[in-house]
Each structure stands twice: as C-alpha cells, then as structure tokens.
Design a protein around this motif. Structure first.
Motif, mmCIF file in Angstrom:
data_model
loop_
_atom_site.group_PDB
_atom_site.id
_atom_site.type_symbol
_atom_site.label_atom_id
_atom_site.label_comp_id
_atom_site.label_asym_id
_atom_site.label_seq_id
_atom_site.Cartn_x
_atom_site.Cartn_y
_atom_site.Cartn_z
ATOM 1 N N PRO B 215 21.070 33.666 53.692
ATOM 2 C CA PRO B 215 21.807 33.047 55.045
ATOM 3 C C PRO B 215 22.763 33.735 55.719
ATOM 4 O O PRO B 215 23.544 34.431 55.246
ATOM 5 N N THR B 217 25.564 32.880 56.887
ATOM 6 C CA THR B 217 26.712 32.908 56.076
ATOM 7 C C THR B 217 27.244 33.290 54.894
ATOM 8 O O THR B 217 28.245 33.136 54.426
ATOM 9 N N PHE B 218 26.245 34.000 54.331
ATOM 10 C CA PHE B 218 26.445 34.531 53.129
ATOM 11 C C PHE B 218 27.139 35.853 53.029
ATOM 12 O O PHE B 218 28.132 36.157 52.561
ATOM 13 N N ALA B 230 22.562 30.305 42.467
ATOM 14 C CA ALA B 230 22.168 30.643 44.030
ATOM 15 C C ALA B 230 23.191 31.247 44.743
ATOM 16 O O ALA B 230 23.154 31.809 45.835
ATOM 17 N N TYR B 231 23.986 31.621 44.094
ATOM 18 C CA TYR B 231 25.332 32.528 44.541
ATOM 19 C C TYR B 231 24.978 34.099 44.113
ATOM 20 O O TYR B 231 26.033 34.803 44.414
ATOM 21 N N ARG B 248 39.471 31.767 45.339
ATOM 22 C CA ARG B 248 40.121 30.969 46.471
ATOM 23 C C ARG B 248 40.389 31.952 47.761
ATOM 24 O O ARG B 248 41.042 32.735 47.597
ATOM 25 N N LYS B 249 39.364 31.476 48.511
ATOM 26 C CA LYS B 249 39.439 32.324 49.948
ATOM 27 C C LYS B 249 40.678 32.177 50.536
ATOM 28 O O LYS B 249 41.328 31.008 50.801
ATOM 29 N N VAL B 250 41.136 33.313 51.232
ATOM 30 C CA VAL B 250 42.284 33.186 52.310
ATOM 31 C C VAL B 250 42.088 33.978 53.681
ATOM 32 O O VAL B 250 41.403 34.863 53.399
ATOM 33 N N VAL B 278 43.696 25.347 40.468
ATOM 34 C CA VAL B 278 43.106 24.081 40.103
ATOM 35 C C VAL B 278 41.684 23.820 40.552
ATOM 36 O O VAL B 278 41.814 23.790 41.993
ATOM 37 N N ASP B 279 40.628 23.578 39.990
ATOM 38 C CA ASP B 279 39.249 23.240 40.838
ATOM 39 C C ASP B 279 38.814 24.117 41.527
ATOM 40 O O ASP B 279 38.203 23.701 42.621
ATOM 41 N N MET B 280 39.309 25.486 41.628
ATOM 42 C CA MET B 280 38.613 26.281 42.812
ATOM 43 C C MET B 280 37.409 26.715 42.330
ATOM 44 O O MET B 280 37.071 26.848 40.943
ATOM 45 N N PRO B 281 36.464 27.080 43.182
ATOM 46 C CA PRO B 281 34.982 27.534 42.565
ATOM 47 C C PRO B 281 35.187 28.867 42.078
ATOM 48 O O PRO B 281 36.036 29.685 41.896
ATOM 49 N N TYR B 283 32.937 31.408 43.107
ATOM 50 C CA TYR B 283 32.341 32.168 44.116
ATOM 51 C C TYR B 283 32.976 32.390 45.521
ATOM 52 O O TYR B 283 33.859 31.584 45.757
ATOM 53 N N ILE B 285 31.949 33.473 49.151
ATOM 54 C CA ILE B 285 30.806 33.975 50.166
ATOM 55 C C ILE B 285 31.514 34.043 51.393
ATOM 56 O O ILE B 285 32.378 33.458 51.938
ATOM 57 N N ARG B 288 34.997 38.589 55.105
ATOM 58 C CA ARG B 288 35.104 39.223 56.545
ATOM 59 C C ARG B 288 36.309 40.379 56.230
ATOM 60 O O ARG B 288 37.043 40.240 55.227
#
Lengths: 133, 326
Positions: B215, B217-218, B230-231, B248-250, B278-281, B283, B285, B288
């Motif tokens: 997609p 957004t990937f 899925a990722y 964690r995205k920044v 803590v609790d970060m995924p 992945y 995606i 940029r």
C-alpha cells in the motif's frame, strides 16, 4: 490626629479583606472558568502517531447526534502509541483528560470521551470508533 | 525640629546615592600586548563523538619589538587518533567572510599526546586550527588540552581548554541499503549485510530494510525480523534471523552529524538514554527522507538513532546511525 489615622487604616484593612475574599467567578475542580455556555460537542478530531504526524487516512466523521467519531487510520498505525486531539465547543472540556500518548489498540472496545459544557451541566459521551485502512 | 533635620539628611543621602548610581564609568583603553600572549576557542559544538574531530582555533601574538613566534604545540590528556594535527597555516577572514590560509610553518608532528608545529616564517601573530580526532580510548571519559607557544625571546605562554566529556555514542554515516539485497541491518556491528552475509551472524541482525510501493503508506520501511508477517511481505529471512527490535518513528530530528553537517540539531547521549521505548512496535513503515527512528535492540544492549539521509523510489535508501551502549 492619630485617632483619625487609626480609623482610616482600619477602614482600608477591612476593605482589603472584603475585596480579597470576594469570589470573582466560579471555577470548577480543574480551576477552569464555569461559564453560561450550554454548547456541548466535538468540532474536530485529529489522531497523531508517535512521530506527531497524522495517522488518519481521511477526515474523521463526527456525528454530534449519535455522538460518535469514526476515524480511519493508515495501514501499520501503532494504536498503542497515539495522541488523540479533540477540538471542542467554546468553554467545553474533555473527560478523561488526554495527558500524553494513549493506547487505543483495543478496537473491540472503543474508548469513550465525554464532552462537558461550559456551564458544566451538560455531558455528552462520544464513542471513538477506529478502523484500519 | 529634630524630625526636620532627619528628613533633610535623608533627602541629601538619597540625592547623593542617585548621583553616584548614575555616574558613567569612563571607558579605559586596554593595554596593548606587551608580551607573548595567547587565546583559544573551541569551534566544534554538539556532542564529542569518537572518530569525529574537535576543532579549536589557537591565537598567539608577541610585540614585534620582542621577537617572533618560534613554535606552537598542543598536549592532549589522551593521545588523539590518527588524523590529529595542528594547522601550519594561519587563517584570516576576508571581507567576504571566507577564511583564507597563509602558510606559516612546516606541517605539525604528533608524538604520543603532543602535536607540535614549528614556524618557518618571521611572524609575530598567528591563529592556528587544531583538529583532535577523538580516539576510542577516550569514550565516556574527559579530555583536556594545553595549548602553548614559544617565542624567540625564550618566553612561553600557555592556555588550558577543557575538560570535555566524550560521548559514549558511536557514529556510522551513509550506509546504503537496498530492497532485497543489502537489507539486513546490525546495530551491534553498525553495518548492512546481504542475506548470505547475514545468515552466519543471524543473532546480530536487528532490522530489515524493505520497500513496497503498495500500500502507498508502506513505501520505505525498517522492520524487525520478529515483526508480524504483514510487515514483511515477500521477505525471506535467513535462517535464525528472528530478533524483535523496538522502533519509534521520529520526524524533524535531523541530527547535524548524521545529516552530513546540515541542520542545527544534535542527538546526544542523554537523548538515547532517556527515550521512552516502552510498548513501542517492532516495525516502522512509511519512512521518508530526513525522518528517523529510535531503536532498542531485543537484548536491550543498544539503543540507536537511525536517520534517513535519502530515499529512492527504486527501493534504495541511505541511512546513518548513532549507537549508544546501555
């Protein structure tokens, strides 16, 4: 002469006490002003990811009659770490308060946020429905 | 009568105080340099990272009547790494703001902790740059410097700089990653591998770079090998590559060192130490250019900040990283 000074000083002191004790306007438990406004609705909704960039795939649909907010999020959105942002009618407040990152990952049990009107007498519970793109 | 006297005295004192308070201090012309003098500034800002240089500008002068400059040297508390040197050119800034070099001596010689430059021209003033390449031995420690100059009249002047705390971070810049080829990233090694090279070191592979046009957004992604399938669509992981790394995205965190000296932001030890993972995924995606991700390895041994220098729709990207050992 000294007698007049004492009387004048006493009057000033009493006036100061009266003025300082006078309640200007009512405030609620959060220290927010309670007004006469009865409007109670959500006007806009935004959902930000951990990087503070929007994770919505389209504009959120807010139904002020059914009191629901339907928002579709991008594929891969980590709903455990999101920041919801509500725009409310003037003088309203939100319950519970949003103080930081929020876990909205339990899609089976949508989170409910209550809007409280400016006069603090009207409460409207909005259900936040989230689905993936 | 007595009260009046007191009031008058008080008034006089107040007026005098006001006059004294308003007195303008005359500017005093400083004494001209009458002996060998030196001064120094540190030009590098931001965290001091092993393998990167610290730059100083060391200025020295002596009145022409007293003699000329003979030599300048810098002694570091910890010997600098290869590439440490003291400029043998003096710089002045021209009207256009450009630093123009003037040759004043022979190239510097570094022996252990000391770097020395000997003047070969008759000069009584110069500003020399000193580049100290931070060695591995200095990691997490403090380093200080003693700059000194000797003149022909036998005088010596010195100037101490520091101590400066050296970061515990490591840096690696401009790593090329490509979808399906050089796609396996090791935080421990700060390196990128292809599938064949990654297989023998499966325990070190923390991330997979991949690009998917759909997609929409990937697009460019850094995904942990242990993430949901899925990722990792269509990705064949080498045997044993299965670590689950937190990400964690920044956005808008363009570290100057990682971004090849663009922007004015620095990621420092404290940022990597305190970032909430803590609790970060596992992945990230939709990455940029100029975005980044905080990373925490599965064994919690390392944290890193990976910056996306550039991306290419063909499925390649250039990344840089700062790594901090917890």
């Amino acid at each position: 002469m000294a007698k007049y000074y004492k009387i004048a000083l006493s009057i000033l002191m009493i006036s100061a006490i009266i003025i300082s004790c006078k309640k200007d306007s009512p405030v609620d438990e959060d220290g927010l002003l309670i007004t006469f406004r009865q409007e109670c609705f959500v006007s806009n909704f935004e959902l930000l990811g951990a990087d503070f960039v929007s994770v919505r795939s389209k504009t959120a649909v807010i139904d002020t009659v059914a009191q629901t907010i339907d928002v579709e999020v991008l594929f891969g959105t980590d709903l455990k770490n999101v920041y919801p942002q509500f725009s409310l009618a003037t003088d309203c407040k939100l319950d519970p308060k949003i103080t930081g990152k929020t876990d909205l990952s339990n899609l089976a049990s949508p989170k409910v946020y209550t809007v409280v009107s400016g006069n603090r007498k009207i409460r409207k519970a909005y259900k936040l429905n989230i689905k993936f793109q | 009568m007595r009260n009046k006297n007191i009031q008058f005295s008080f008034l006089v004192i107040m007026m005098l105080a006001s006059m004294v308070a308003c007195k303008k201090e005359e500017y005093v012309i400083p004494d001209p340099v009458s002996q060998l003098t030196n001064d120094c500034i540190k030009r590098t800002i931001g965290p001091s990272i092993v393998s990167l240089p610290l730059e100083f500008a060391y200025a020295m002068a002596i009145p022409k009547s007293s003699g000329k400059l003979v030599s300048a040297q810098v002694e570091a508390s910890i010997a600098g790494a290869s590439g440490t040197y003291l400029e043998h050119r003096s710089f002045f800034t021209n009207a256009s703001g450009v630093d123009v070099p003037v040759l004043v001596g022979s190239p510097s010689v570094t022996v252990d902790k000391t770097t020395k430059m000997t003047y070969s021209v008759d000069t009584s003033a110069a500003t020399l740059r000193y580049y100290y390449v931070i060695p591995e031995e200095a990691r997490g420690q403090s380093v200080s410097f003693t700059f000194s100059v000797t003149s022909s009249d036998g005088k010596t002047a010195s100037y101490k700089m520091g101590p400066y705390t050296i970061s515990r971070m490591s840096i690696r810049r401009n790593l090329a990653v490509s979808n399906g080829v050089n796609a396996f990233i090791s935080i421990e090694d700060m390196a990128v591998y292809n599938a064949a090279a990654a297989a023998p070191i499966s325990g070190k592979i923390d991330l997979v770079y991949l690009f998917r046009a759909a997609p929409t957004t990937f697009t460019h992604a850094l995904v942990s090998p242990g993430a949901d399938a899925a990722y990792l669509p269509g990705v064949v992981l080498p045997s044993g590559v299965n670590r689950s790394t937190k990400l964690r995205k920044v956005f808008n965190l363009q570290d100057r060192n990682l971004a090849n000296l663009q922007f004015g932001i620095y990621v420092d030890d404290v940022d990597l130490k305190n970032v909430d993972m803590v609790d970060m995924p596992n992945y990230a995606i939709g990455l940029r250019a100029e975005a980044g991700v905080w990373v925490e390895t599965a064994d919690k041994k390392y944290r890193a900040y990976i910056y996306i220098n550039s991306i290419n729709p063909a499925g390649t990207a250039v990344i840089s990283m700062l790594r901090y050992t917890l």
